[in-house]
Design a protein around this motif. Structure first.
Motif, PDB file in Angstrom:
ATOM      1  N   TYR A 168       0.845  -1.199   0.000  1.00  0.00           N
ATOM      2  CA  TYR A 168       0.000   0.000   0.000  1.00  0.00           C
ATOM      3  C   TYR A 168       0.873   1.240   0.000  1.00  0.00           C
ATOM      4  O   TYR A 168       1.763   1.397   0.847  1.00  0.00           O
ATOM      5  CB  TYR A 168      -0.922   0.016   1.220  1.00  0.00           C
ATOM      6  N   ARG A 170       0.929   5.480  -0.049  1.00  0.00           N
ATOM      7  CA  ARG A 170       0.197   6.723   0.188  1.00  0.00           C
ATOM      8  C   ARG A 170       1.116   7.900  -0.085  1.00  0.00           C
ATOM      9  O   ARG A 170       2.327   7.806   0.170  1.00  0.00           O
ATOM     10  CB  ARG A 170      -0.295   6.802   1.639  1.00  0.00           C
ATOM     11  N   PHE A 206      -8.782   1.050   2.221  1.00  0.00           N
ATOM     12  CA  PHE A 206      -7.594   1.187   1.386  1.00  0.00           C
ATOM     13  C   PHE A 206      -8.037   1.479  -0.042  1.00  0.00           C
ATOM     14  O   PHE A 206      -8.846   0.727  -0.609  1.00  0.00           O
ATOM     15  CB  PHE A 206      -6.765  -0.116   1.399  1.00  0.00           C
ATOM     16  N   ARG A 210      -4.130   2.551  -4.973  1.00  0.00           N
ATOM     17  CA  ARG A 210      -2.870   2.647  -4.242  1.00  0.00           C
ATOM     18  C   ARG A 210      -2.353   1.278  -3.812  1.00  0.00           C
ATOM     19  O   ARG A 210      -1.356   1.187  -3.106  1.00  0.00           O
ATOM     20  CB  ARG A 210      -3.045   3.551  -3.016  1.00  0.00           C
ATOM     21  N   MET A 211      -3.055   0.224  -4.225  1.00  0.00           N
ATOM     22  CA  MET A 211      -2.665  -1.141  -3.869  1.00  0.00           C
ATOM     23  C   MET A 211      -1.931  -1.793  -5.043  1.00  0.00           C
ATOM     24  O   MET A 211      -2.332  -1.634  -6.194  1.00  0.00           O
ATOM     25  CB  MET A 211      -3.911  -1.966  -3.509  1.00  0.00           C
TER      26      MET A 211
END
Length: 331
Positions: A168, A170, A206, A210-211
């Motif tokens: 993940y 960010r 989530f 962004r994964m």
């Protein structure tokens, strides 16, 4: 009744054929918006027309289902149903959801290929005319991402009750490897995985875009037994989840009609005020997204509570002011 009896009987037959466990009289009342005696008459009519209808004991209720499905004649979709399916696919494609749009387009092709040619030929001119006459207005906002491979891994993990692993990333933070118990996916302006931390059990969200390196892992990992995805989604004004607050908004008279017609939140109440305005109340988290929305109301809405929403609004206004000041005085 909103349909004549024949249409209601056929609608109920389709519901019985589409349900593996069958439907109860209570569900017939609720779903078809009829009383108990009407529900009983409709059930009896279906049993008379479709002798293959089965009665299933499910104490304290009884259920009825039709195994084997219905014939193509009884299942032929209407023009309205087909156009709504096409519009749903169009909306997904316009918002950047090509994978989900392709799934609906595939379903549309399967439905049409199963229809009799005479029925399809009869519907085709109306379908073509309505497709040209209706379109989707694309609104500004983030383009959601729902990669087919990522969704497939998430769904596989959910169905198998297995952990889901991924990297993940960010903005402004170092990418982290995560392993969670997947609870489901929320689709919206951005698409989110909802999952429980495997150690603390805390529910987190989530963003799918962004994964990376998403994979179903060995072992077992199920959502908390009392977790409800719809209930979780309903807590927030938008997607972001934080502390739940009692929100009170005072809407001026010039915005009252729009406020009464607006769906603010599932827990909302709207009270008329003596000055012609309204007071809107609900419980929700997501104060930042609510503040963003309140920008669109301008001076028509006053924040009464909570204090945190006032602070968030002030911070957002200050940030917007700084950006505007930089634009006016570059360098």
């Amino acid at each position: 009744m909103r349909h004549d009896k024949a249409a209601l009987v056929l609608d109920l037959a389709r519901r019985m054929a589409a349900s593996a466990e069958g439907v109860t009289l209570g569900e017939i009342e609720r779903d078809l918006n009829v009383g108990r005696r009407t529900a009983e008459r409709l059930r009896d009519a279906v049993i008379s027309l479709f002798p293959q209808t089965e009665e299933v004991s499910d104490p304290p209720n009884k259920r009825w289902r039709i195994r084997g499905g219905l014939s193509a004649f009884e299942q032929a979709p209407t023009t309205a149903e087909l156009i709504e399916l096409a519009k749903a696919a169009q909306a997904l494609k316009a918002s950047g959801e090509s994978g989900r749009a392709a799934a609906l387009e595939g379903l549309e092709r399967k439905l049409k290929s199963a229809m009799r040619s005479t029925t399809l030929n009869r519907l085709a001119p109306d379908l073509e005319a309505l497709v040209r006459a209706e379109t989707i207005a694309v609104q500004a906002g983030p383009r959601p991402s729902a990669d087919e491979a990522v969704l497939a891994e998430i769904r596989q993990a959910v169905l198998a009750g297995r952990p889901l692993g991924f990297i993940y990333s960010r903005p402004g933070a170092e990418a982290r490897s995560r392993s969670v118990a997947p609870c489901g996916v929320m689709f919206g302006r951005a698409n989110y995985l909802v999952a429980a931390d495997r150690e603390s059990g805390r529910i987190q969200t989530f963003r799918l875009d962004r994964m990376s390196a998403v994979r179903s892992e060995e072992g077992t990992a199920s959502p908390p037994p009392d977790f409800d995805l719809q209930g979780f989604a309903s807590q927030s004004f938008g997607i972001y989840q934080d502390e739940i607050e009692d929100v009170v908004l005072k809407v001026a008279p010039e915005g009252a009609d729009e406020a009464r017609a607006w769906r603010w939140h599932p827990t909302q109440s709207v009270e008329d005020q003596s000055d012609g305005g309204v007071m809107v109340r609900f419980r929700a988290s997501g104060m930042r997204e609510l503040a963003w929305h309140l920008f669109t109301w301008g001076e028509r809405v006053e924040i009464v509570a909570p204090e945190r929403l006032k602070s968030v609004m002030a911070d957002e206004l200050a940030a917007a002011g700084r950006a505007l000041d930089r634009a006016r005085h570059p360098g």
